[in-house]
Design an enzyme around this catalytic site. Structure first.
Site: not given
Lengths: 188, 192
Positions: A80, A152, A164
């Protein structure tokens, strides 16, 4: 021979489909993940839950940690970087990381802009909450899109809502006549 | 014609889409009984460590290996090529050993070294074929029963055939060129 093409960037994402990308913080974890069948690992200094708990500024992981993980497994290794922090991304690219996650889990380096990802040979994955966000990231050069979720917490309802939303908006766009697309694009 | 695509992990949807464009019936294969009544099987790209593990867990490895011994047509791309090889140089994989090729995983480096290039493949005609190589393997050596179909300019073997077994290190399913899949269908029907 051409490297860093859109097709090889998106292609690696296609090869990861149906697999599990496991968060790991040590080379030992990475080996366990590989032996258990993970299709890739995300090399971290701390898992997102601990990053959240610790507070302060969350940066790209220590390159020593990332390197140890890269040397321990044969599956793709991701890492990351902070949103907008193109220098962290450059460091990761030079290290030979297989995918960069420009991630909201870390403290953003730029509140308005993301990295211009087309300049890189290494592919990027970015998070999104809806289709507008996803398409902006793709426009900047992201080769893979993930949902954001609530990092987390272990609560997946956010991730489900975002998934969705993206799917709903794709279905809506596909069925929309061309003359309505402009207004829809502007609204999102 | 009915072709199975091993749908455990990786780019199986892409292979299914190509086969549909070629108007053949496609079965996504996840369980051993789905291998029955097929005319051929494609093993797609993905992570070879993941795919081989799932093949053993779902009792597919043994069954596919048995089928291969009975001259059943199998087409393996990238990780699929590793799966049916008889040897893998840099460990961690137990291939089913159907084809007399020795392969090397991640042979060209990491993702930043992934590339595409035009390949001369005489078996597919004069027009070059775009090879998309993603953390790709290569074929280190082939048995005498294996016919080499494509090489990189430096001589690296990247596609081969052994009777009804077909392999390539790259991803024809990521291009719009249907010739490699058509070649596999021609092998099944006995035209090649």
């Amino acid at each position: 021979m051409e490297t860093g093409t859109w097709r090889v960037k998106a292609g690696l994402a296609q090869m990861l489909k149906g697999g599990v990308i496991m968060d790991v913080v040590t080379a030992e974890h990475a080996k366990i993940a590989e032996a258990a069948g993970a299709c890739a690992v995300m090399a971290l200094e701390r898992v997102p839950a601990d990053i959240r708990k610790a507070g302060g500024v969350a940066r790209m992981s220590n390159p020593t940690v990332i390197e140890a993980i890269m040397n321990s497994v044969s599956i793709p290794v991701m890492a990351k970087c902070r949103i907008g922090h193109f220098v962290e991304a450059q460091v990761l690219e030079v290290m030979g990381i297989d995918y960069i996650d420009e991630s909201e889990v870390l403290t953003p380096a730029d509140e308005a802009h993301h990295i211009w990802k087309h300049d890189f040979k290494v592919p990027f994955v970015c998070g999104c909450r809806d289709l507008g966000e996803a398409l902006r990231r793709i426009g900047e050069g992201a080769a893979m899109i993930r949902t954001k979720g609530e990092a987390g917490t272990g609560n997946i309802v956010e991730a489900v809502r975002h998934m969705r939303a993206v799917q709903d908006e794709i279905r809506k766009l596909v069925n929309m006549p061309e003359d309505e697309l402009m207004a829809e694009a502007k609204a999102n | 014609m009915k072709i199975g695509v091993l749908a455990l992990q990786g780019a199986f949807a892409e292979h299914i889409a190509v086969l549909k464009r070629l108007n053949v019936d496609v079965v996504p294969v996840r369980l051993p009984h789905q291998l029955e009544e097929l005319d051929g099987l494609i093993i797609p790209g993905g992570e070879s460590t993941t795919i081989t593990k799932l093949m053993v867990n779902y009792n597919l490895a043994h069954k596919i290996s048995e089928l291969a011994k009975k001259n059943f047509p199998i087409f393996g791309t990238c990780a699929g090529m590793i799966v049916i090889a008889s040897g893998v140089a840099n460990g961690k994989i137990e291939p089913i050993g159907a084809m007399a090729i020795k392969v090397k995983r991640n042979a060209f480096g990491r993702q930043v070294d992934s590339f595409e290039t035009e390949l001369a493949i005489p078996a597919l005609g004069k027009k070059p074929f775009v090879g998309v190589f993603i953390r790709a393997p290569l074929i280190e050596s082939v048995g005498k029963e294996v016919k080499v179909l494509a090489k990189l300019p430096d001589g690296t073997i990247v596609a081969a055939r052994q009777d009804k077994l077909l392999v390539c290190a790259f991803h024809p399913e990521l291009t719009d060129d249907l010739r490699f899949h058509q070649y596999f269908l021609d092998i099944i029907s006995g035209k090649r």
